[in-house]
Design an enzyme around this catalytic site. Structure first.
Site, PDB file in Angstrom:
ATOM      1  N   MET A 169       0.804  -1.159  -0.093  1.00 58.77           N
ATOM      2  CA  MET A 169       0.026  -0.012  -0.060  1.00 58.77           C
ATOM      3  C   MET A 169       0.961   1.372   0.038  1.00 58.77           C
ATOM      4  SD  MET A 169      -3.330  -1.012   0.034  1.00 58.77           S
ATOM      5  CE  MET A 169      -4.162  -2.405   0.439  1.00 58.77           C
ATOM      6  N   HIS A 170       0.505   2.024  -0.901  1.00 57.64           N
ATOM      7  CA  HIS A 170       1.293   3.526  -1.016  1.00 57.64           C
ATOM      8  C   HIS A 170       0.766   4.579  -1.526  1.00 57.64           C
ATOM      9  CE1 HIS A 170       1.778   2.378  -5.459  1.00 57.64           C
ATOM     10  NE2 HIS A 170       2.144   3.385  -5.144  1.00 57.64           N
ATOM     11  N   ARG A 171      -0.348   4.434  -2.112  1.00 56.20           N
ATOM     12  CA  ARG A 171      -0.928   5.467  -2.973  1.00 56.20           C
ATOM     13  C   ARG A 171      -1.451   6.466  -1.788  1.00 56.20           C
ATOM     14  NH1 ARG A 171      -1.697   5.393  -7.994  1.00 56.20           N
ATOM     15  NH2 ARG A 171      -1.280   3.637  -9.029  1.00 56.20           N
TER      16      ARG A 171
ATOM     17  N   ASP B  39      -2.407  -1.520  -4.007  1.00 53.77           N
ATOM     18  CA  ASP B  39      -3.190  -0.407  -4.680  1.00 53.77           C
ATOM     19  C   ASP B  39      -2.188  -0.060  -5.686  1.00 53.77           C
ATOM     20  OD1 ASP B  39      -0.996   0.839  -3.141  1.00 53.77           O
ATOM     21  OD2 ASP B  39      -2.296   2.198  -2.095  1.00 53.77           O
TER      22      ASP B  39
END
Length: 353
Positions: free
Chosen positions: A191-193, A270
């Protein structure tokens, strides 16, 4: 991952002298230098060192540092890849000097203009002289936007080129065994957005998702520097440290992550690129976004969207996938490992013409 097969294909042509420019946008050693080493990329010919600032500041700084290189080198083409800040900045600089632009991974659209990547994609495609498309949706989008079809080429996916070339090498690295795991015994998460990790609400939901998933399998989570910094800032990191069924990792190299991805029971992400890689590997993927710019991964591949990070929706889908109720999938057209060669063939012919 996308530059490596292109650079290799360009180097194989005696009539071409490629020059590699690293803007510095992805500056963490674990997310940049290790990729150069593992993908057999040479040291960049130019390193711009633009590693900090807002997207607007980075765009301006990249343009300022890239322009003198273009004036000195006078290239026939500037090849830009993907949808990051560097993609648009370099395309703008080339356009100002009348240098032809080739956009690799053109035509992808999520329909969500709140995503910076979406604006980067639209503007870069508007500037490009040669547009290389990965899937049918890209052709449809560019046609709808009035892009000259004579400049558009359906060539396949360079990300898959890298995956195919390095898959056996990743197996030899065997990070699955190194972390004490067994094939299909774990869920891999990334997850990084900003829309997911830059707010307490978003991060809270992600922790719920991770906790929920850990009830069914060990969750292996290589934590992006941005995500880790926000978890730490909001005092949420300790919640994960105490979980016995969540394995928190530092960002992994390309080979290590590829091996983890190939042997996961399910991938939760994501990311845009991971949707494509899991489609090729035929590993079930849950993508935590409202929309995807890569619809072929849903139409033909193993990808499913989970809107608004809803833990209950994710739980129901996860249970289905872990029970083996996976939809049939197939490889998208031209995802065959030869995309870079097709791109270089087209550029050579365009230059000769």
């Amino acid at each position: 991952m996308k530059a490596a097969p292109l650079h290799r294909a360009l180097m194989n042509r005696s009539q071409i002298t490629p020059k590699l420019v690293h803007t510095g946008q992805h500056y963490d050693v674990r997310m940049s230098a290790v990729f150069f080493q593992q993908l057999d990329l040479p040291e960049p010919d130019y390193y711009l060192g633009v590693s900090t600032g807002t997207p607007t500041q980075q765009t301006a700084e990249i343009m300022q540092r890239f322009e003198p290189i273009l004036i000195e080198e006078q290239p026939d083409w500037v090849v830009v890849i993907g949808d990051v800040t560097s993609t648009l900045a370099c395309a703008l600089a080339a356009n100002r000097l009348g240098i032809r632009i080739a956009h690799v991974e053109a035509g992808l659209r999520s329909g969500d203009r709140t995503m910076p990547e979406e604006i980067n994609r639209i503007l870069t495609d508007a500037l490009a002289d040669c547009l290389f498309v990965t899937e049918q949706a890209g052709l449809d989008n560019l046609r709808r936007e009035g892009i000259n079809p004579a400049n558009v080429y359906f060539v396949g996916n360079v990300m898959v080129d890298s995956l195919i070339q390095h898959r056996s090498k990743a197996s030899r690295v065997n990070s699955v065994r190194a972390f004490g795991l067994q094939s299909r015994s774990y869920i891999l998460a990334t997850m990084h957005r900003p829309s997911n990790v830059d707010t307490q609400t978003g991060l809270g939901r992600i922790l719920q998702l991770i906790d929920c998933a850990s009830q069914y399998r060990t969750v292996v989570w290589p934590v992006h520097p941005r995500t880790r910094a926000n978890l730490d800032k909001l005092g949420l990191l300790t919640q994960l440290d105490t979980s016995s069924n969540v394995l928190l990792l530092e960002p992994q190299g390309y080979l290590e992550f590829l091996n983890l991805m190939e042997h996961a029971a399910v991938v939760m992400t994501d990311s845009g690129g991971i949707q494509e890689e899991t489609t090729y590997l035929r590993v079930p993927c849950l993508t935590f976004r409202e929309r995807t710019e890569r619809p072929v991964t849903i139409e033909l591949g193993t990808n499913q969207l989970v809107a608004d990070l809803n833990p209950e929706t994710a739980r129901l889908k996860l249970v289905e996938l872990l029970a083996g109720r996976v939809k049939p999938s197939q490889l998208p057209p031209l995802w065959d490992g030869h995309t870079a060669d097709r791109i270089v063939d087209i550029l050579v012919k365009a230059n000769e013409g």
